[in-house]
Write a protein that holds these residues in place. Sequence first.
Motif, PDB file in Angstrom:
ATOM      1  N   LEU A  39       0.797  13.469  -1.489  1.00  0.00           N
ATOM      2  CA  LEU A  39       1.169  14.239  -2.513  1.00  0.00           C
ATOM      3  C   LEU A  39       2.210  14.129  -3.043  1.00  0.00           C
ATOM      4  CD1 LEU A  39       0.301  14.855  -5.720  1.00  0.00           C
ATOM      5  CD2 LEU A  39       0.371  17.166  -5.209  1.00  0.00           C
ATOM      6  N   ARG A  40       3.411  13.165  -4.038  1.00  0.00           N
ATOM      7  CA  ARG A  40       4.480  12.933  -3.325  1.00  0.00           C
ATOM      8  C   ARG A  40       5.389  13.610  -4.526  1.00  0.00           C
ATOM      9  NH1 ARG A  40       3.301  11.976   1.452  1.00  0.00           N
ATOM     10  NH2 ARG A  40       3.075   9.968   2.242  1.00  0.00           N
ATOM     11  N   GLU A  41       4.811  13.066  -5.777  1.00  0.00           N
ATOM     12  CA  GLU A  41       6.130  13.978  -6.247  1.00  0.00           C
ATOM     13  C   GLU A  41       4.525  14.589  -8.156  1.00  0.00           C
ATOM     14  OE1 GLU A  41       9.416  12.190  -9.736  1.00  0.00           O
ATOM     15  OE2 GLU A  41       8.476  10.981  -8.734  1.00  0.00           O
ATOM     16  N   VAL A  42       5.259  15.529  -8.790  1.00  0.00           N
ATOM     17  CA  VAL A  42       4.925  15.967  -9.575  1.00  0.00           C
ATOM     18  C   VAL A  42       5.630  15.979 -10.599  1.00  0.00           C
ATOM     19  CG1 VAL A  42       3.087  17.390 -10.896  1.00  0.00           C
ATOM     20  CG2 VAL A  42       2.682  16.769  -8.497  1.00  0.00           C
ATOM     21  N   ARG A  43       4.901  15.008 -12.328  1.00  0.00           N
ATOM     22  CA  ARG A  43       5.726  15.819 -13.447  1.00  0.00           C
ATOM     23  C   ARG A  43       5.148  15.754 -14.421  1.00  0.00           C
ATOM     24  NH1 ARG A  43       5.656   9.865 -12.867  1.00  0.00           N
ATOM     25  NH2 ARG A  43       5.386   8.899 -14.255  1.00  0.00           N
ATOM     26  N   TRP A  44       5.414  16.849 -15.415  1.00  0.00           N
ATOM     27  CA  TRP A  44       4.591  17.813 -16.553  1.00  0.00           C
ATOM     28  C   TRP A  44       4.955  16.218 -17.531  1.00  0.00           C
ATOM     29  CZ3 TRP A  44       1.437  20.763 -16.522  1.00  0.00           C
ATOM     30  CH2 TRP A  44       1.308  21.567 -15.009  1.00  0.00           C
ATOM     31  N   LEU A  45       4.201  15.963 -17.928  1.00  0.00           N
ATOM     32  CA  LEU A  45       4.427  15.472 -19.640  1.00  0.00           C
ATOM     33  C   LEU A  45       3.883  15.995 -20.541  1.00  0.00           C
ATOM     34  CD1 LEU A  45       1.364  12.680 -18.833  1.00  0.00           C
ATOM     35  CD2 LEU A  45       3.969  12.191 -18.680  1.00  0.00           C
ATOM     36  N   SER A  54       0.763   9.560  -5.635  1.00  0.00           N
ATOM     37  CA  SER A  54       0.354  10.161  -4.090  1.00  0.00           C
ATOM     38  C   SER A  54       0.502   8.555  -3.718  1.00  0.00           C
ATOM     39  CB  SER A  54      -0.964  10.204  -4.435  1.00  0.00           C
ATOM     40  OG  SER A  54      -1.186  11.565  -4.883  1.00  0.00           O
ATOM     41  N   ALA A  55       0.724   8.969  -2.153  1.00  0.00           N
ATOM     42  CA  ALA A  55       0.748   7.911  -1.161  1.00  0.00           C
ATOM     43  C   ALA A  55      -0.464   7.906  -0.071  1.00  0.00           C
ATOM     44  CB  ALA A  55       2.222   7.029  -1.075  1.00  0.00           C
ATOM     45  N   HIS A  56      -0.884   6.394   0.366  1.00  0.00           N
ATOM     46  CA  HIS A  56      -1.850   7.041   1.258  1.00  0.00           C
ATOM     47  C   HIS A  56      -1.212   5.365   2.773  1.00  0.00           C
ATOM     48  CE1 HIS A  56      -5.761   6.685   4.258  1.00  0.00           C
ATOM     49  NE2 HIS A  56      -5.776   8.082   3.474  1.00  0.00           N
ATOM     50  N   PRO A  57      -1.622   6.016   3.754  1.00  0.00           N
ATOM     51  CA  PRO A  57      -1.281   4.086   4.361  1.00  0.00           C
ATOM     52  C   PRO A  57      -2.657   3.636   4.659  1.00  0.00           C
ATOM     53  CG  PRO A  57      -1.941   6.484   6.089  1.00  0.00           C
ATOM     54  CD  PRO A  57      -1.770   6.711   4.497  1.00  0.00           C
ATOM     55  N   ALA A  58      -4.031   4.085   3.688  1.00  0.00           N
ATOM     56  CA  ALA A  58      -4.844   2.625   3.719  1.00  0.00           C
ATOM     57  C   ALA A  58      -4.773   2.513   2.287  1.00  0.00           C
ATOM     58  CB  ALA A  58      -6.182   3.372   4.710  1.00  0.00           C
ATOM     59  N   ILE A  59      -4.707   2.901   1.854  1.00  0.00           N
ATOM     60  CA  ILE A  59      -4.710   2.854  -0.269  1.00  0.00           C
ATOM     61  C   ILE A  59      -3.815   2.428  -0.797  1.00  0.00           C
ATOM     62  CG2 ILE A  59      -5.760   4.074  -1.607  1.00  0.00           C
ATOM     63  CD1 ILE A  59      -6.819   5.248  -0.298  1.00  0.00           C
ATOM     64  N   GLY A 116     -10.073   6.006  -7.108  1.00  0.00           N
ATOM     65  CA  GLY A 116      -9.653   4.219  -5.837  1.00  0.00           C
ATOM     66  C   GLY A 116     -10.714   4.486  -4.822  1.00  0.00           C
ATOM     67  N   LEU A 117     -11.847   5.586  -4.652  1.00  0.00           N
ATOM     68  CA  LEU A 117     -12.657   6.170  -3.442  1.00  0.00           C
ATOM     69  C   LEU A 117     -13.526   4.797  -3.317  1.00  0.00           C
ATOM     70  CD1 LEU A 117     -13.024   7.278  -0.498  1.00  0.00           C
ATOM     71  CD2 LEU A 117     -13.926   8.928  -1.847  1.00  0.00           C
ATOM     72  N   THR A 118     -14.218   4.374  -5.220  1.00  0.00           N
ATOM     73  CA  THR A 118     -15.080   3.698  -5.885  1.00  0.00           C
ATOM     74  C   THR A 118     -15.166   2.156  -4.573  1.00  0.00           C
ATOM     75  OG1 THR A 118     -14.964   4.983  -7.141  1.00  0.00           O
ATOM     76  CG2 THR A 118     -16.340   3.159  -7.327  1.00  0.00           C
ATOM     77  N   ILE A 119     -13.536   1.398  -4.545  1.00  0.00           N
ATOM     78  CA  ILE A 119     -13.947   0.177  -4.580  1.00  0.00           C
ATOM     79  C   ILE A 119     -13.635  -0.076  -2.972  1.00  0.00           C
ATOM     80  CG2 ILE A 119     -11.384  -1.603  -4.047  1.00  0.00           C
ATOM     81  CD1 ILE A 119      -9.792   0.139  -5.924  1.00  0.00           C
ATOM     82  N   GLU A 137     -12.193  15.108   4.752  1.00  0.00           N
ATOM     83  CA  GLU A 137     -11.514  16.007   5.838  1.00  0.00           C
ATOM     84  C   GLU A 137     -10.015  15.336   5.209  1.00  0.00           C
ATOM     85  OE1 GLU A 137     -10.339  17.821   8.896  1.00  0.00           O
ATOM     86  OE2 GLU A 137     -12.182  18.096   7.868  1.00  0.00           O
ATOM     87  N   GLU A 138      -9.924  14.408   4.456  1.00  0.00           N
ATOM     88  CA  GLU A 138      -8.462  14.067   4.942  1.00  0.00           C
ATOM     89  C   GLU A 138      -7.778  15.276   3.111  1.00  0.00           C
ATOM     90  OE1 GLU A 138      -8.131   9.454   5.881  1.00  0.00           O
ATOM     91  OE2 GLU A 138      -8.188   9.993   3.743  1.00  0.00           O
ATOM     92  N   HIS A 139      -9.072  15.391   2.470  1.00  0.00           N
ATOM     93  CA  HIS A 139      -8.172  15.965   1.613  1.00  0.00           C
ATOM     94  C   HIS A 139      -8.352  17.353   1.572  1.00  0.00           C
ATOM     95  CE1 HIS A 139      -7.859  13.874  -1.879  1.00  0.00           C
ATOM     96  NE2 HIS A 139      -9.895  13.780  -2.197  1.00  0.00           N
TER      97      HIS A 139
END
Length: 167
Positions: A39-45, A54-59, A116-119, A137-139
Amino acid sequence: MRYADGPTTEVQTRVDADPAAVWAWVGDIRTPCRFSEELREVRWLDADRFVGHSAHPAIGEWETTCTVVAREPGRELAWVVGDPDHPSASWRFTLQPDGAGTVLRQWMRMGPAPSGLTIAITARPDKEERIVARRLEEHRANMQRTVDGIRQLAESGQQPPGESTGG
């Protein structure tokens, strides 16, 4: 363990601070960005919806719109990812008084909607259990870093910057 089963994970820590001091950090939805490897950033709408980047090396990188479904200061903050009636994930912090301290828990559930895991699962259905277990486990690791980080911040007496609970 299959995605359709709604797999969950939960972590906890005991904080040597009262629930109000812990809530100051839990109620600030930006706090997990300090500790998560994804999780890199969160902003309220608005008052009940926020976007997480978010960012992940594999995704790669992605954004999700989340809706707060429970907010009880000093006790609980919960949100869902995507459609509130059919989310791709559900997340929750709970705070429980424990003497002069607080037991802080973070919980999450995958599904029921696709994510995204569904892919990855669709590409390798024979590996679904391994894919789901690895993602859980990552979570779990990110969640443990987060509750441990909140413990350190609350025990230090620091206060979070700015507005914490939406627009």
